[in-house]
Each structure stands twice: as structure tokens, then as C-alpha cells.
Design an enzyme around this catalytic site. Structure first.
Site, short mmCIF file in Angstrom:
data_model
loop_
_atom_site.label_atom_id
_atom_site.label_comp_id
_atom_site.label_asym_id
_atom_site.label_seq_id
_atom_site.Cartn_x
_atom_site.Cartn_y
_atom_site.Cartn_z
N LYS A 171 0.69 -1.26 -0.06
CA LYS A 171 0.06 0.04 0.08
C LYS A 171 0.81 1.18 -0.04
O LYS A 171 0.50 2.11 -0.80
CB LYS A 171 -1.08 0.06 1.17
N LYS B 15 -6.05 -10.97 -9.36
CA LYS B 15 -7.36 -11.38 -8.59
C LYS B 15 -8.30 -10.02 -9.14
O LYS B 15 -7.94 -9.07 -9.38
CB LYS B 15 -7.02 -11.10 -7.04
N LYS C 24 -11.90 -4.01 -7.74
CA LYS C 24 -12.54 -2.77 -8.20
C LYS C 24 -11.45 -1.72 -8.54
O LYS C 24 -12.24 -0.50 -9.20
CB LYS C 24 -13.66 -2.50 -7.35
#
Length: 333
Positions: free
Chosen positions: A117, A199, A202
Site C-alpha cells: 500500500k 485477482k 474494483k
């Protein structure tokens, strides 16, 4: 069947990070509905976790409402389970501080998701992004669950929660239940429709790569028609046919059919026929959820009543655990 108080406890949370996908549904949310009949379940919208990435406040509020409404639309029953919004139970943040003081810096530094992240949000590498696994541990430990459903990308977080609980219990005495991972009997790892090596997410810039739970029927079918397949022909599972294998996984998760049954059903048929069948089957599965959602989200007063009741129910449990931890540490009550 066991009485409610004899059931094993399960806790699971989901972030209100925008539109939830077919991957979220088949990988986790669909199982929640089954689990509420077998376990004493606590489910939360983990909105505190959402702000490790900077959010637009009005959009975040909308997403919190939407995610809670979707949980109800899926069939989660407030009379069977505890359904609440994390930020409305202040013990989550409060226990997180106590646990932070019993967690080692090196443990957090080794967390792989912080590294991932940080790379994606290099302009906002904040302390919350570094230490949010401790908040996640507080989310879990407050409710003393026996099991926590986890996917492959969450195993590390459950392990750190277990380590923190064991350390705290060893130093201060028995306070927390050390939870076990729960691997659902059914559940699918759904990959991108445009890149089956990744994977389904969105956050993917290509909107055709993922299907939202609330997509309308035409959109769902269109996205499956555009799904990437493979060279050659034949509908069968193979490492060399990642696109078709992904579609088979999705079709099997929705219908309950085995890979062999799917291969037999589509023997002699082409990829186009198969993609259409998968799209129509998924659209049929999602349609009732969207219809329920549209009804629930339109009644804001009832939605607010339900999540306030859920928060009160959750806090009764959380407060007991938090006060016990406070007392053990040495704080005045």
C-alpha cells in the site's frame, strides 16, 4: 441444533471502499449468509480502516451506507447476527491503543500489505497505514470469536492478532480468546475477466475486468461476453487455460457444479456459448440482491435504525472485553 449461546463465535469485517465485486461475493459474502445459521456471527463495516487512504468525506459516508445496505440485501439478518458499523463502537479505537503498546515495531514492519500500500500511495504513507493491523486485531479480539474467516491475503493479519492476544494474556492474565482461521467449505478466488493472472479488483482501471454485485443484468452479461479466454478450444480446467479456468470457477461457485460436470455440460460447445451461459447465470444470481438493495437503500430512516441497534448490540459485548483489558493493564475504572 445447538442453542444460540452454544454456537461457536465468528467475526468478519469488510471495508466500505466503493462498489463490492463478484469476487467479494463469491469469495466471502455469500458464505456469510450460510454461516449465520451455523455460528453466532458478528459482521462489521470496517470504515475506520478506509481512512488509511485519504477519502472524500461525502463519498465515504455514501459508501458506508451502501455497504451496510448491501449486507442486509445479501440476506444477513440482524435478528440472527450482529451487524454494525465499526466507527460507531468507540472501543475499537480505544483497545487499539492498548494493543499498540503491546505490539513490537518490527512486527508491523514485516507486514507485507504495508509495503504494497505504501508503494501505491507514496504521497500519504501515514502512521495509520503502518499500524492498522493492530486496529484489525482490536476488531477481532473485542468480540472473542472462535473463528475468523480469512483469505490468502489476510492470513498474516490473523496471525499478528493471535500473537498480540497470546502476548497480552501471558503478561496480564487471561483476557482474549485466541481465534482460529476459518476456511469456508465453499468459496472461490475470482480472477480478473481481462487478466486472469490477477485477482478481480474494483481498483482495476479496466471496468470490464470486474463485475460489481450491483451491476444490472445487461452490464453483467456484456462483461462476461468480453472476458478473455485462451487459444485452442474445449471447456476444461488447465493451467494453460487460465481464462476458461477462471470462468469455470465462477460458474461452479454459483451453480454448485464440479469442474467435471461443467466440462461435460459444455462438451462440443464454443467459448462464446460458455461465456454467455456464465454471464446469464451470474446475472440471475445477483438480480435478487440488487432488487433487495434498491428497496433497502431507499428507506434511510429504517437503515439508520438498524445500524444504530447493531452498534448498541456490538458495544455491549465490546465494552466488557475492553474494560477487562483496561483493568488488567492497571487503569482505573
Amino acid at each position: 441444533m445447538c442453542e444460540q449461546n452454544e454456537k461457536k463465535k465468528v467475526l468478519s469485517c469488510i471495508q466500505p471502499s466503493g462498489m463490492l465485486t463478484l469476487g467479494n461475493y463469491l469469495g466471502a459474502l455469500k458464505n456469510w449468509v450460510y454461516m449465520q445459521n451455523e455460528f453466532d456471527c458478528t459482521f462489521a463495516v470496517a470504515d475506520l480502516h478506509a481512512i488509511t487512504v485519504r477519502q472524500e468525506p461525502s463519498k465515504l459516508r455514501s459508501q458506508i451506507y451502501s455497504t451496510y445496505a448491501l449486507m442486509l440485501a445479501l440476506g444477513l439478518d440482524p435478528n440472527k447476527s450482529t451487524l454494525f458499523i465499526q466507527s460507531q463502537v468507540p472501543e475499537h479505537s480505544a483497545l487499539s491503543w492498548i494493543l499498540s503498546c503491546n505490539t513490537q515495531f518490527g512486527e508491523m514492519a514485516r507486514m507485507t500489505q504495508f509495503k504494497d500500500k505504501s508503494a501505491k500511495h507514496a504521497d500519504n504513507i501515514n502512521v495509520g497505514l503502518f499500524s492498522y493491523p493492530v486496529l484489525m486485531a482490536a476488531d477481532i479480539l473485542l468480540y472473542k470469536p472462535d473463528f475468523v474467516p480469512v483469505g490468502a491475503d489476510q492470513k498474516q493479519h490473523l496471525e499478528i492478532a493471535r500473537d498480540i492476544a497470546e502476548r497480552f494474556n501471558r503478561i496480564y492474565g487471561d483476557v482474549f480468546t485466541v481465534p482460529e482461521a476459518y476456511i469456508p467449505k465453499t468459496g472461490a478466488r475470482v480472477m480478473s475477466l481481462q487478466d486472469p493472472e490477477k485477482k478481480m479488483s474494483k481498483s482495476d482501471e479496466n471496468a470490464n475486468s470486474w463485475v460489481a454485485i450491483l451491476d444490472d443484468r445487461d452490464t453483467v452479461i456484456r462483461k462476461f461476453k468480453r472476458a478473455v479466454t485462451d487459444s485452442g478450444s474445449g471447456i476444461y480446467l488447465s493451467d494453460d487455460k487460465k481464462g476458461i479456468s477462471n470462468l469455470m470457477t465462477i460458474y461452479g461457485a454459483v451453480t454448485g457444479k464440479s469442474y467435471d460436470e461443467i466440462t461435460k455440460e459444455f462438451e462440443g460447445k464454443g467459448y462464446g456459448d460458455f461465456k454467455l451461459a456464465v454471464g446469464e447465470t451470474v446475472a440471475d444470481e445477483l438480480a435478487p440482491i440488487k432488487a433487495n438493495y434498491d428497496k433497502i437503500i431507499s428507506d434511510k430512516a429504517e437503515l439508520e435504525r438498524l445500524f444504530r441497534e447493531g452498534a448498541e448490540k456490538a458495544e455491549k459485548v465490546a465494552r466488557k472485553t475492553y474494560f477487562k483489558a483496561m483493568k488488567k493493564v492497571g487503569f482505573l475504572l
